[in-house]
Design a protein around this motif. Structure first.
Motif, PDB file in Angstrom:
ATOM      1  N   LEU A 359       0.805  -1.219   0.000  1.00 38.22           N
ATOM      2  CA  LEU A 359       0.000   0.000   0.000  1.00 38.22           C
ATOM      3  C   LEU A 359       0.841   1.274   0.000  1.00 38.22           C
ATOM      4  CD1 LEU A 359      -2.745  -1.188   2.514  1.00 38.22           C
ATOM      5  CD2 LEU A 359      -2.768  -1.274   0.020  1.00 38.22           C
ATOM      6  N   GLU A 360       1.977   1.229   0.660  1.00 34.88           N
ATOM      7  CA  GLU A 360       2.819   2.434   0.677  1.00 34.88           C
ATOM      8  C   GLU A 360       3.345   2.741  -0.725  1.00 34.88           C
ATOM      9  OE1 GLU A 360       6.752   3.932   3.054  1.00 34.88           O
ATOM     10  OE2 GLU A 360       5.403   2.568   4.069  1.00 34.88           O
ATOM     11  N   ALA A 361       3.771   1.705  -1.425  1.00 32.10           N
ATOM     12  CA  ALA A 361       4.251   1.889  -2.797  1.00 32.10           C
ATOM     13  C   ALA A 361       3.106   2.315  -3.711  1.00 32.10           C
ATOM     14  CB  ALA A 361       4.879   0.595  -3.308  1.00 32.10           C
ATOM     15  N   LEU A 362       1.907   1.761  -3.451  1.00 33.51           N
ATOM     16  CA  LEU A 362       0.735   2.137  -4.250  1.00 33.51           C
ATOM     17  C   LEU A 362       0.418   3.624  -4.047  1.00 33.51           C
ATOM     18  CD1 LEU A 362      -1.699   1.416  -6.043  1.00 33.51           C
ATOM     19  CD2 LEU A 362      -2.947   0.825  -3.948  1.00 33.51           C
ATOM     20  N   ASP A 363       0.454   4.088  -2.786  1.00 32.48           N
ATOM     21  CA  ASP A 363       0.201   5.505  -2.511  1.00 32.48           C
ATOM     22  C   ASP A 363       1.182   6.398  -3.255  1.00 32.48           C
ATOM     23  OD1 ASP A 363      -1.970   5.067  -0.902  1.00 32.48           O
ATOM     24  OD2 ASP A 363      -0.847   5.131   0.976  1.00 32.48           O
ATOM     25  N   GLU A 364       2.437   5.999  -3.263  1.00 33.10           N
ATOM     26  CA  GLU A 364       3.458   6.808  -3.924  1.00 33.10           C
ATOM     27  C   GLU A 364       3.194   6.890  -5.428  1.00 33.10           C
ATOM     28  OE1 GLU A 364       8.344   6.913  -4.143  1.00 33.10           O
ATOM     29  OE2 GLU A 364       7.352   5.915  -2.461  1.00 33.10           O
ATOM     30  N   LEU A 365       2.783   5.770  -6.013  1.00 29.02           N
ATOM     31  CA  LEU A 365       2.486   5.759  -7.442  1.00 29.02           C
ATOM     32  C   LEU A 365       1.256   6.618  -7.747  1.00 29.02           C
ATOM     33  CD1 LEU A 365       2.568   2.770  -9.859  1.00 29.02           C
ATOM     34  CD2 LEU A 365       0.541   4.187  -9.762  1.00 29.02           C
ATOM     35  N   LEU A 366       0.197   6.470  -6.930  1.00 31.98           N
ATOM     36  CA  LEU A 366      -1.032   7.220  -7.171  1.00 31.98           C
ATOM     37  C   LEU A 366      -0.828   8.717  -6.973  1.00 31.98           C
ATOM     38  CD1 LEU A 366      -3.645   4.868  -5.456  1.00 31.98           C
ATOM     39  CD2 LEU A 366      -3.282   5.190  -7.908  1.00 31.98           C
ATOM     40  N   ASP A 367       0.050   9.077  -6.034  1.00 35.63           N
ATOM     41  CA  ASP A 367       0.312  10.499  -5.795  1.00 35.63           C
ATOM     42  C   ASP A 367       0.933  11.174  -7.010  1.00 35.63           C
ATOM     43  OD1 ASP A 367      -0.722  10.533  -3.272  1.00 35.63           O
ATOM     44  OD2 ASP A 367       1.180  10.289  -2.241  1.00 35.63           O
ATOM     45  N   SER A 368       1.609  10.390  -7.821  1.00 28.85           N
ATOM     46  CA  SER A 368       2.265  10.968  -8.996  1.00 28.85           C
ATOM     47  C   SER A 368       1.316  11.071 -10.185  1.00 28.85           C
ATOM     48  CB  SER A 368       3.473  10.120  -9.403  1.00 28.85           C
ATOM     49  OG  SER A 368       3.043   8.849  -9.877  1.00 28.85           O
ATOM     50  N   TYR A 369       0.101  10.513 -10.023  1.00 31.58           N
ATOM     51  CA  TYR A 369      -0.864  10.465 -11.122  1.00 31.58           C
ATOM     52  C   TYR A 369      -1.460  11.852 -11.350  1.00 31.58           C
ATOM     53  CZ  TYR A 369      -5.269   9.451 -13.489  1.00 31.58           C
ATOM     54  OH  TYR A 369      -6.335   9.455 -14.350  1.00 31.58           O
ATOM     55  N   GLY A 370      -1.382  12.339 -12.573  1.00 34.79           N
ATOM     56  CA  GLY A 370      -1.736  13.706 -12.945  1.00 34.79           C
ATOM     57  C   GLY A 370      -3.008  14.270 -12.364  1.00 34.79           C
ATOM     58  N   THR A 371      -4.171  13.928 -12.967  1.00 33.92           N
ATOM     59  CA  THR A 371      -5.418  14.562 -12.540  1.00 33.92           C
ATOM     60  C   THR A 371      -5.944  14.007 -11.226  1.00 33.92           C
ATOM     61  OG1 THR A 371      -6.612  12.998 -13.942  1.00 33.92           O
ATOM     62  CG2 THR A 371      -6.168  15.167 -14.869  1.00 33.92           C
ATOM     63  N   GLY A 372      -5.246  13.043 -10.648  1.00 32.73           N
ATOM     64  CA  GLY A 372      -5.715  12.461  -9.391  1.00 32.73           C
ATOM     65  C   GLY A 372      -5.842  13.457  -8.266  1.00 32.73           C
ATOM     66  N   ARG A 373      -5.132  14.563  -8.347  1.00 34.17           N
ATOM     67  CA  ARG A 373      -5.198  15.550  -7.274  1.00 34.17           C
ATOM     68  C   ARG A 373      -6.370  16.523  -7.435  1.00 34.17           C
ATOM     69  NH1 ARG A 373      -2.675  16.823  -2.918  1.00 34.17           N
ATOM     70  NH2 ARG A 373      -2.573  18.977  -2.237  1.00 34.17           N
ATOM     71  N   VAL A 374      -6.838  16.679  -8.671  1.00 35.65           N
ATOM     72  CA  VAL A 374      -7.929  17.632  -8.900  1.00 35.65           C
ATOM     73  C   VAL A 374      -9.240  16.951  -9.274  1.00 35.65           C
ATOM     74  CG1 VAL A 374      -6.412  19.513  -9.606  1.00 35.65           C
ATOM     75  CG2 VAL A 374      -7.310  17.949 -11.326  1.00 35.65           C
ATOM     76  N   MET A 375      -9.221  15.636  -9.454  1.00 31.78           N
ATOM     77  CA  MET A 375     -10.442  14.941  -9.859  1.00 31.78           C
ATOM     78  C   MET A 375     -10.595  13.651  -9.061  1.00 31.78           C
ATOM     79  SD  MET A 375     -11.503  13.682 -13.672  1.00 31.78           S
ATOM     80  CE  MET A 375     -12.721  12.402 -13.960  1.00 31.78           C
ATOM     81  N   PHE A 376     -11.779  13.482  -8.461  1.00 31.82           N
ATOM     82  CA  PHE A 376     -12.087  12.275  -7.696  1.00 31.82           C
ATOM     83  C   PHE A 376     -13.273  11.590  -8.359  1.00 31.82           C
ATOM     84  CE2 PHE A 376      -9.594  14.698  -4.818  1.00 31.82           C
ATOM     85  CZ  PHE A 376      -8.986  13.803  -3.941  1.00 31.82           C
ATOM     86  N   ARG A 377     -13.045  10.360  -8.850  1.00 29.08           N
ATOM     87  CA  ARG A 377     -14.126   9.634  -9.529  1.00 29.08           C
ATOM     88  C   ARG A 377     -14.177   8.202  -9.020  1.00 29.08           C
ATOM     89  NH1 ARG A 377     -17.858   9.694 -13.352  1.00 29.08           N
ATOM     90  NH2 ARG A 377     -18.150   7.983 -14.805  1.00 29.08           N
ATOM     91  N   ASN A 378     -15.128   7.943  -8.147  1.00 30.32           N
ATOM     92  CA  ASN A 378     -15.382   6.579  -7.695  1.00 30.32           C
ATOM     93  C   ASN A 378     -16.389   5.913  -8.616  1.00 30.32           C
ATOM     94  OD1 ASN A 378     -13.959   6.003  -5.086  1.00 30.32           O
ATOM     95  ND2 ASN A 378     -14.965   7.911  -4.478  1.00 30.32           N
ATOM     96  N   SER A 379     -16.210   4.611  -8.835  1.00 33.46           N
ATOM     97  CA  SER A 379     -17.153   3.861  -9.674  1.00 33.46           C
ATOM     98  C   SER A 379     -17.912   2.858  -8.813  1.00 33.46           C
ATOM     99  CB  SER A 379     -16.408   3.121 -10.783  1.00 33.46           C
ATOM    100  OG  SER A 379     -15.635   2.064 -10.231  1.00 33.46           O
ATOM    101  N   ARG A 380     -19.105   2.521  -9.262  1.00 39.51           N
ATOM    102  CA  ARG A 380     -19.905   1.527  -8.533  1.00 39.51           C
ATOM    103  C   ARG A 380     -19.178   0.197  -8.485  1.00 39.51           C
ATOM    104  NH1 ARG A 380     -25.771   3.196  -8.829  1.00 39.51           N
ATOM    105  NH2 ARG A 380     -26.340   1.009  -8.706  1.00 39.51           N
ATOM    106  N   ARG A 381     -18.470  -0.152  -9.561  1.00 41.67           N
ATOM    107  CA  ARG A 381     -17.766  -1.432  -9.610  1.00 41.67           C
ATOM    108  C   ARG A 381     -16.646  -1.475  -8.563  1.00 41.67           C
ATOM    109  NH1 ARG A 381     -15.087  -3.502 -15.141  1.00 41.67           N
ATOM    110  NH2 ARG A 381     -17.016  -2.556 -15.910  1.00 41.67           N
ATOM    111  N   HIS A 382     -15.963  -0.335  -8.417  1.00 45.53           N
ATOM    112  CA  HIS A 382     -14.842  -0.274  -7.478  1.00 45.53           C
ATOM    113  C   HIS A 382     -15.323  -0.259  -6.023  1.00 45.53           C
ATOM    114  CE1 HIS A 382     -10.960   0.651  -5.798  1.00 45.53           C
ATOM    115  NE2 HIS A 382     -11.343   1.843  -5.390  1.00 45.53           N
ATOM    116  N   ILE A 383     -16.394   0.484  -5.759  1.00 46.33           N
ATOM    117  CA  ILE A 383     -16.883   0.613  -4.387  1.00 46.33           C
ATOM    118  C   ILE A 383     -17.640  -0.637  -3.955  1.00 46.33           C
ATOM    119  CG2 ILE A 383     -18.437   1.922  -2.882  1.00 46.33           C
ATOM    120  CD1 ILE A 383     -15.831   3.348  -3.635  1.00 46.33           C
TER     121      ILE A 383
END
Length: 885
Positions: A359-383
């Motif tokens: 999870l720590e490595a996953l967080d680091e990768l996701l933090d580098s993801y471009g629009t991830g900081r300005v856009m939050f999109r949850n999907s029914r499939r994921h939740i």
């Protein structure tokens, strides 16, 4: 009592008169002038309700000319006092005869109240101490502002809200799929920012058709009273002459107002803190309204855009909305496309890390993801956690469509007598017709719910339907009347007719198919042969609109609407085109399949992983669990209502009727004269929308905390101590000092240094027993003392109490210093960690703005500077005199 002209005295019965001065002696009468009011009072000398006002060394005095001084020496000659001291503003030595003291004194100060013999009941003092602790706990909790919503506290919504609410000027696109609760997320963010002081003036822009629904939702779910400014309200406000929107802090406007050249310009005359735009995709970049919105986003520092279909109008329109949030970062569309495509290469790695628990490595990768900081999109499939849908269609013979469907409805209800049904149809006229037919012809009573009802009437209808004991089996809803309401306790949905648009169909099903629905849902559709419903049903079934969510419905409707209208018209005219019908159904199946494949291929898995990271929720969920103990809140509020003259009649185990009485001490904002039904249970509040849900976030609870921590209620008390182990006549004084740090609201200083209360316990010889006798130990030996006895004891101990209060300041200051040092260490640790994370993040994610980094630095510096000048005040005093039985 010896009275001499020029002496200063306090009135025990009229403290609001301020400091009085003896002006005349005549026989056995004394005349006192109260300069604050200019009034004279005449008293019999031996029974005068007066208390001598005397400052001690190290106390602060106030001169009648407006300056203050610290007392260094007190002289008495011929019964008159002279104070020697040092001026606070110049360090100059001064001599102040008592006659020159300022007439205005802090009448709410515990010392002044003690000197004047003012005491409260023992239980009021104890309630005040409880309030001090509750306020401390609430202010310091990361859950403050997130627990008051009338909604299930769903982890993905809490995650989004917690990630955004505390940011410095958040600028974010909330893009969860339909049914996942974007409005709830926006409300949670809004409420936390308001309650923590980060935002104060809010502007919300919504589609015209949703304006009243938003008003109701904000009030019902979050206890937020917004003002709707439509054209009519703007015209009325213009008559007052001030800026149109200056009169209200919380404002909601319809989207159409953005296109109004007169009133849209007025939006820039006010300094807004936060802008929220619902259904942001409805504003096309080519429209004038979009240009106005662009100007607003540059004018307002914090922006939330809401849309369930961010890319429905194409990538360029999506890019244009991202530009509203950060025009510097999103300035090249082609570069944006390339960047988005490059991120897809990270998906396999992210999936692998998620599946392996790194999870720590996953967080680091996701933090580098471009629009991830300005856009939050949850999907029914994921939740996950959504119910299964079961379609139950009944084909009916050709004939009178209303009569055929009515007969079918009666049979359905009678075959499921113990189950709840929600019926939705197109119009309120049909709702009323069905209600009357059921009542008159079958004796079946149903609740009705349509746009023609007032808010109170809708509440009653929903409550009547929801009640498991004496409620009805059926709720009849019109299309518009059902908006914004969730009926998860029902499992049966009747589509009495079918809407022409797939989004409306999805909205209907969404009243039951939502997170929080614990059972499968059954969708009942009566289809009369050779009717419009038969064509619509076949078309919807071709795209699988009944048994699964239908994100592609709007695009299919755009493509097939002309053919659909032609088919319905041809059937009505008895020249039905069967070939066109079959062709339309087949093309719908084919195009729907392609669209779903494309949507799945374009599914942004990184966005889903980024929008909800469950492993980061432990601290917040634990905080919510700690602060959300209904029994503790209920016990506190019941005590508060009892002491402040409010009556609470319990209706059942979960709710009660709260109403004011003639003995109510102070008006309670938000409590109507006729009272209201309240509950401390979230689940009960969700099932009974007419019942007020009380939490620590609720205004009624916040008002109780404020009254008991800022006003004088419970600030002085005298109690009888019955302890045979102690000497008769021995007495103790317990002092509570409040400590706060004054700082601008937007710094949210309370998160590091919430309201503190420091206790000091002294015996009659001024010995410090604070560490030897724990809080509450003496309470079990204390008894109530009536006010008359209490005042007599106070008169005897008045000078000793004043001296003891002076002695208690030093240990209180030491306690405060330790708390300040702990808070400063926490500020340094937490904000330095936040700063280092942002700096590291900025190296891989350019969406970390320089202003965010600067804000963290500035907050750290300003908080540490504010900690250098904490405000310590005497809050309350309790005197305990031992008189064993």
């Amino acid at each position: 009592m010896q009275f001499i002209p020029g002496q200063r005295w306090l009135s025990e019965t009229e403290m609001e008169q301020g400091l009085g001065m003896v002006s005349q002696l005549q026989g056995r009468m004394v005349t006192v002038l109260f300069p604050v009011t200019g009034e004279f009072r005449h008293y019999a000398m031996n029974e005068a309700p007066l208390a001598r006002y005397r400052l001690l060394v190290d106390e602060q005095g106030h001169h009648g000319d407006g300056w203050s001084f610290r007392v260094t020496q007190v002289d008495e000659q011929d019964g008159l006092l002279t104070y020697h001291g040092i001026r606070d503003d110049s360090d100059e030595a001064v001599v102040v005869p008592e006659a020159q003291l300022a007439a205005q004194v802090a009448t709410n100060h515990p010392l002044t109240r003690i000197l004047a013999g003012k005491v409260d009941r023992l239980d009021m003092y104890q309630l005040r101490q409880q309030a001090q602790q509750h306020l401390h706990n609430w202010q310091s909790s990361p859950a403050a502002g997130l627990i008051g919503a009338r909604a299930d506290l769903l982890p993905h919504q809490l995650y989004v809200a917690s990630q955004i609410a505390d940011r410095h000027h958040p600028r974010v696109l909330l893009a969860d799929e339909v049914g996942l609760g974007k409005t709830i997320e926006a409300g949670l963010i809004l409420q936390r920012r308001l309650l923590t002081g980060r935002s104060e003036r809010i502007l919300i822009v919504v589609p015209d058709s949703l304006a009243h629904q938003w008003l109701v939702e904000l009030l019902r779910r979050f206890n937020l009273g917004f003002s709707l400014f439509d054209v009519e309200r703007c015209e009325q406000a213009a008559l007052d002459g001030d800026a149109i929107f200056a009169s209200e802090q919380l404002v909601l406007i319809p989207q159409s107002l953005l296109a109004n050249p007169i009133w849209s310009g007025e939006l820039f005359e006010v300094s807004w803190d936060l802008l929220i735009v619902d259904e942001a995709h409805q504003l096309a970049p080519t429209e004038k309204s979009f240009a106005l919105l662009q100007q607003l986003t540059q004018h307002i520092p914090s922006v939330l855009l809401l849309t369930a279909t961010p890319e429905q109008a194409g990538l360029e329109a999506h890019f244009a909305r991202l530009q509203l949030l950060d025009p510097d970062r999103f300035n090249d569309f082609e570069a944006f496309i390339e960047e988005q495509e490059s991120y897809q290469a990270l998906v396999p790695k992210a999936e692998a890390l998620a599946n392996s628990g790194q999870l720590e490595a996953l967080d680091e990768l996701l933090d580098s993801y471009g629009t991830g900081r300005v856009m939050f999109r949850n999907s029914r499939r994921h939740i996950g956690g959504f119910p299964n849908r079961h379609l139950q269609v009944t084909e009916l013979d050709e004939g009178d469509a209303l009569l055929k469907r009515f007969e079918w409805l009666v049979a359905l209800l009678k075959s499921h007598k113990n189950e709840k049904f929600v019926l939705i149809c197109k119009s309120s006229e049909l709702v009323l017709a069905l209600h009357e037919m059921l009542r008159v012809q079958q004796g079946i009573h149903a609740a009705v719910f349509h746009e023609g009802l007032s808010l109170v009437e809708r509440d009653r209808a929903a409550a009547y339907f929801a009640s498991p004991e004496d409620g009805c089996q059926l709720l009849l809803c019109s299309e518009i009347g059902s908006e914004g309401r969730n009926f998860q306790f029902a499992q049966h949905l009747i589509l009495f007719d079918l809407p022409r648009h797939p989004d409306l169909l999805e909205q209907r099903i969404g009243r039951l198919d939502r997170l929080g629905q614990k059972d499968d849902i059954y969708i009942h559709v009566p289809v009369v042969a050779n009717s419009a419903e038969q064509i619509l049903f076949a078309w919807y079934e071709a795209m699988n609109a009944f048994t699964q969510t239908n994100a592609i419905g709007a695009m299919l409707h755009q493509h097939f609407a002309p053919a659909l209208e032609q088919l319905i018209d041809s059937q009505a005219n008895a020249d039905f085109d069967q070939d066109l019908f079959e062709t339309t159904l087949q093309e719908t199946r084919d195009l729907a399949a392609k669209m779903r494949v494309a949507a799945d291929a374009g599914r942004d898995r990184l966005q889903e992983l980024n929008a909800f990271r469950p492993h980061q929720m432990n601290t917040l969920l634990e905080a919510i669990k700690t602060i959300q103990q209904a029994a503790e809140l209920e016990l506190f509020m019941l005590s508060f209502w009892d002491r402040f003259g409010l009556e609470f009649d319990r209706l059942n185990d979960e709710s009660g009727w709260l109403y004011p009485t003639e003995q109510m001490r102070i008006p309670m904002a938000g409590l109507p004269e006729e009272g209201l039904t309240v509950t401390f249970s979230r689940s009960y509040a969700l099932a009974h929308e007419d019942v007020t849900f009380l939490s620590w976030d609720h205004p009624l609870v916040q008002q109780a905390l404020e009254l008991l921590t800022r006003d004088t209620f419970g600030s002085t008390a005298v109690a009888l101590l019955q302890n045979r182990a102690l000497t008769a006549g021995a007495w103790f004084i317990e002092l509570q000092f409040s400590s706060v740090v004054l700082a601008p609201k937007q710094l949210a200083v309370q998160e590091f240094y919430p309201h503190h209360s420091f206790r000091v316990l002294l015996d009659g010889q001024a010995r410090d027993l604070t560490d030897k006798v724990a809080p509450g130990v003496l309470d079990k030996h204390l008894q109530f003392l009536d006010k008359k006895q209490a005042r007599l004891l106070l008169k005897q101990l008045r000078s000793e109490c004043q001296q003891a209060i002076q002695t208690a300041w030093k240990p209180a200051e030491l306690q405060q210093q330790k708390a300040i040092e702990r808070a400063a260490e926490q500020v340094n640790t937490q904000l330095s960690t936040d700063l280092n994370r942002l700096l590291k993040l900025q190296q891989t994610n350019p969406l970390v703005r320089e202003s965010e980094i600067a804000a963290v630095k500035q907050r750290r510096e300003e908080l540490l500077a504010a900690f250098e000048q904490p405000l310590l005040q005497l809050d309350s005093v309790r005197i305990m005199v031992n008189m064993p039985a």
